[in-house]
Design a protein around this motif. Structure first.
Motif, short mmCIF file in Angstrom:
data_model
loop_
_atom_site.label_atom_id
_atom_site.label_comp_id
_atom_site.label_asym_id
_atom_site.label_seq_id
_atom_site.Cartn_x
_atom_site.Cartn_y
_atom_site.Cartn_z
N GLN A 90 43.23 -11.79 51.45
CA GLN A 90 42.92 -12.29 50.40
C GLN A 90 41.65 -12.39 49.88
O GLN A 90 41.04 -12.97 48.90
CB GLN A 90 42.50 -13.27 52.14
N GLY A 91 40.78 -11.46 49.86
CA GLY A 91 39.56 -11.26 48.90
C GLY A 91 39.61 -9.47 49.17
O GLY A 91 39.93 -8.88 49.60
N GLU A 92 38.49 -9.42 48.59
CA GLU A 92 37.57 -7.70 48.24
C GLU A 92 36.93 -7.22 49.47
O GLU A 92 37.36 -6.07 49.14
CB GLU A 92 37.36 -8.07 46.87
N GLU A 93 37.22 -8.13 50.73
CA GLU A 93 36.34 -7.65 51.45
C GLU A 93 37.26 -7.33 52.77
O GLU A 93 37.76 -8.84 53.20
CB GLU A 93 34.83 -8.12 52.54
N PHE A 94 37.38 -6.51 53.15
CA PHE A 94 38.62 -5.66 54.68
C PHE A 94 37.37 -4.90 54.88
O PHE A 94 37.74 -3.88 54.13
CB PHE A 94 40.43 -5.71 54.09
N SER A 95 38.66 -4.88 56.33
CA SER A 95 38.57 -3.60 56.98
C SER A 95 39.95 -2.55 57.64
O SER A 95 39.73 -1.39 58.00
CB SER A 95 37.30 -3.82 58.09
N THR A 96 40.57 -2.72 57.32
CA THR A 96 42.09 -2.58 57.40
C THR A 96 42.77 -3.16 56.18
O THR A 96 43.00 -3.89 56.30
CB THR A 96 42.23 -2.92 59.10
N ALA A 133 47.68 -9.55 56.47
CA ALA A 133 47.21 -10.15 55.26
C ALA A 133 46.71 -11.53 55.65
O ALA A 133 45.45 -12.03 55.18
CB ALA A 133 47.62 -9.47 53.94
N HIS A 134 47.92 -12.00 55.36
CA HIS A 134 47.42 -14.07 55.37
C HIS A 134 47.66 -14.06 56.76
O HIS A 134 46.43 -15.36 56.42
CB HIS A 134 48.92 -14.00 55.52
N LEU A 157 44.90 -6.76 44.38
CA LEU A 157 43.64 -6.50 43.70
C LEU A 157 43.74 -5.41 43.54
O LEU A 157 42.48 -4.28 42.21
CB LEU A 157 43.16 -5.54 45.48
N ALA A 158 45.32 -4.59 43.43
CA ALA A 158 45.26 -3.33 42.35
C ALA A 158 46.62 -3.28 42.66
O ALA A 158 47.46 -3.42 43.26
CB ALA A 158 44.78 -2.25 42.80
#
Length: 273
Positions: A90-96, A133-134, A157-158
């Motif tokens: 959903q965005g560039e900040e994630f932990s998993t 992720a959704h 993101l990539a």
């Protein structure tokens, strides 16, 4: 018999993309078990099954090989799917980062370099990871970039984050054994010699070398009968209709007289993007 194709799901997996080569979306049904796919085709519940058998990085899918040895089906087509992994969130900040275990392994170098602190979560399929992720902005997924295009809440993101650009998965299309054919440029068969002695494997391979038949894959799997007893999965670049193939298999059947030889059939190959 159903005309539907059964493959690994849910929708959005690489298996789904391979299945689209043999059936329309409305004819595709999903399950989360390779064994169930092959059993359902063998039992006549489905007309086609699409199962992964080999990845160019991670190797063979052993569940598929074992199920093919346990059930009488025909292989009627091969579908090669290049693997294009993207990091989706959903965005560039994630932990998993969540995805199928093989997808995580195929992107190991990228993840270790770019996101060494994130937790890796293995789920049943790449599509399950996309669903995670959704549902959760703290989770990113690895999957085909088209998965993000089909979901307004997700962005890529990539792209092409797989460790090797040559990454591809080989799928086999299975059908009821009555549809087995001798026509095609490749052939798969399984040999259970039910004997063990020095030089056995060499004896199994020589009939093909002697007839200039290229072996494209040879793999052993435990027979389950006793320790050290094996079933051999062999693919060749020749059709069953060819006399050289018939002659080679006649020798193989003599060697495996105490066991069995299962011709899965001949087929052609195609690549889907």
């Amino acid at each position: 018999m159903s005309t539907q194709a059964l493959t690994l799901g849910p929708a959005g997996t690489y298996s789904h993309r391979a299945a689209r080569a043999v059936a329309d979306d409305e004819e595709i049904t999903f399950t989360e078990s390779v064994t169930t796919i092959i059993e359902s085709v063998a039992d006549g519940e489905y007309g086609r099954g699409v199962v992964p058998v080999e990845n160019s990085i991670e190797g063979s899918v052993t569940e598929s090989l074992d199920a093919l040895a346990d059930h009488d089906v025909a292989v009627v087509r091969e579908v090669i799917t290049p693997i294009r992994h993207a990091l989706i969130a959903q965005g560039e900040e994630f932990s998993t980062v969540a995805s199928h275990a093989q997808a995580l392994a195929q992107c190991r170098s990228y993840l270790e370099e770019q996101y060494p602190e994130v937790e890796l979560e293995a789920v049943a399929s790449t599509a399950r990871g996309v669903q995670r992720a959704h549902d959760d902005p703290a989770v990113a997924a690895i999957g085909h970039p088209a998965n993000a295009e089909e979901d307004d809440s997700l962005v890529v993101l990539a792209e092409d984050i797989q460790d090797r650009s040559s990454n591809a998965t080989r799928f086999l299309v299975v059908a009821p054994e009555t549809e087995r054919t001798e026509a095609g440029s490749k052939t798969s068969f399984i040999v259970y010699p039910n004997v063990d002695y020095p030089g056995l494997l060499l004896e199994l391979l020589e009939p093909f070398a002697d007839r200039d038949i290229n072996l494209t894959r040879v793999e052993s799997r435990p027979s389950g009968e006793r320790l050290g007893d094996y079933v051999f999965h062999i693919d060749i670049a020749a059709g069953l209709y060819e006399q050289r193939t018939k002659d080679a298999l006649a020798v193989i059947e003599e060697i495996a007289a105490d066991g069995w030889v299962r011709r899965l059939g001949s087929y052609d190959s195609e690549t889907v993007v």
